[in-house]
Design a protein around this motif. Structure first.
Motif, mmCIF file in Angstrom:
data_model
loop_
_atom_site.group_PDB
_atom_site.id
_atom_site.type_symbol
_atom_site.label_atom_id
_atom_site.label_comp_id
_atom_site.label_asym_id
_atom_site.label_seq_id
_atom_site.Cartn_x
_atom_site.Cartn_y
_atom_site.Cartn_z
ATOM 1 N N PRO A 117 0.790 -1.233 0.000
ATOM 2 C CA PRO A 117 0.000 0.000 0.000
ATOM 3 C C PRO A 117 0.823 1.285 0.000
ATOM 4 N N TRP A 118 2.133 1.181 -0.021
ATOM 5 C CA TRP A 118 2.999 2.315 0.278
ATOM 6 C C TRP A 118 3.013 3.364 -0.824
ATOM 7 N N ASP A 119 2.997 4.611 -0.408
ATOM 8 C CA ASP A 119 3.206 5.747 -1.291
ATOM 9 C C ASP A 119 4.683 6.129 -1.177
ATOM 10 N N GLU A 127 13.865 3.710 13.393
ATOM 11 C CA GLU A 127 14.528 2.482 13.787
ATOM 12 C C GLU A 127 14.107 1.278 12.950
ATOM 13 N N MET A 128 13.117 1.439 12.082
ATOM 14 C CA MET A 128 12.681 0.324 11.244
ATOM 15 C C MET A 128 13.794 -0.026 10.260
ATOM 16 N N PRO A 129 14.139 -1.307 10.173
ATOM 17 C CA PRO A 129 15.180 -1.682 9.209
ATOM 18 C C PRO A 129 14.703 -1.429 7.779
ATOM 19 N N ASP A 130 15.647 -1.111 6.912
ATOM 20 C CA ASP A 130 15.292 -0.968 5.504
ATOM 21 C C ASP A 130 14.642 -2.262 5.038
ATOM 22 N N THR A 131 13.503 -2.113 4.376
ATOM 23 C CA THR A 131 12.730 -3.261 3.924
ATOM 24 C C THR A 131 12.401 -3.073 2.461
ATOM 25 N N PRO A 132 12.749 -4.032 1.601
ATOM 26 C CA PRO A 132 12.446 -3.887 0.175
ATOM 27 C C PRO A 132 10.959 -3.589 -0.042
ATOM 28 N N GLY A 133 10.699 -2.600 -0.887
ATOM 29 C CA GLY A 133 9.328 -2.232 -1.229
ATOM 30 C C GLY A 133 8.715 -1.170 -0.337
ATOM 31 N N ILE A 134 9.365 -0.866 0.795
ATOM 32 C CA ILE A 134 8.842 0.173 1.687
ATOM 33 C C ILE A 134 9.738 1.404 1.551
ATOM 34 N N PRO A 135 9.141 2.535 1.144
ATOM 35 C CA PRO A 135 9.953 3.734 0.904
ATOM 36 C C PRO A 135 10.528 4.314 2.191
ATOM 37 N N ARG A 136 11.605 5.054 2.032
ATOM 38 C CA ARG A 136 12.221 5.742 3.166
ATOM 39 C C ARG A 136 13.027 6.929 2.633
#
Length: 152
Positions: A117-119, A127-136
């Motif tokens: 669902p990410w925009d 602190e969330m680890p980098d996760t493929p498919g989730i923008p940052r």
């Protein structure tokens, strides 16, 4: 901190801000005392702990009213200020972007079942680890209106 025990300490000029539960000082749990004082200072605060559907509707109305006032004040500021951090906290825009992320995670993904669902402007917690498919993208500088459109 959790499960911390301090003995024989001297605390001077200490400030604690945050969610506090079971804080015992010299044998007294002070968290209920602190919460009672905060509720006394801001009676609306107590209404933000609803226990029934009517209470939740009332609390949501309070959130909406307070949010509307905050956004109106933000619209009166220089747009560049909305990207400024204060005391190491997220900027106003970053906070709104994180709320978009939370909505996408909890409503669009968990409740509605959208697996992605990410925009691109979503902003997960630091602190969330980098996760493929989730923008940052911490460098993104969307306008207030862009982020408010995402929130809607």
């Amino acid at each position: 901190m959790s499960g911390l025990v301090m003995r024989g300490v001297e605390l001077v000029d200490v400030r604690i801000d945050g969610e506090i539960q079971n804080l015992v000082v010299n044998g007294v749990d002070v968290a209920p005392l602190v919460n009672a004082e905060l509720d006394r200072r801001d009676p609306v605060r107590a209404r933000m702990r609803p226990t029934d559907p009517d209470g939740f509707r009332e609390a949501w109305g309070i959130v909406e009213r307070l949010s509307t006032g905050t956004v109106e004040r933000a619209r009166g500021l220089d747009p560049g200020l909305l990207h400024d951090s204060v005391d190491g906290e997220w900027s106003f825009i970053e906070t709104l972007r994180h709320l978009v992320f939370a909505t996408d995670a909890w409503v669009r993904r968990a409740i509605l079942g959208d697996p992605s669902p990410w925009d691109p402007l979503d902003l997960p917690w630091d602190e969330m680890p980098d996760t493929p498919g989730i923008p940052r993208d911490r460098e993104a500088r969307p306008s207030l209106e862009e982020v408010l459109a995402l929130r809607r």
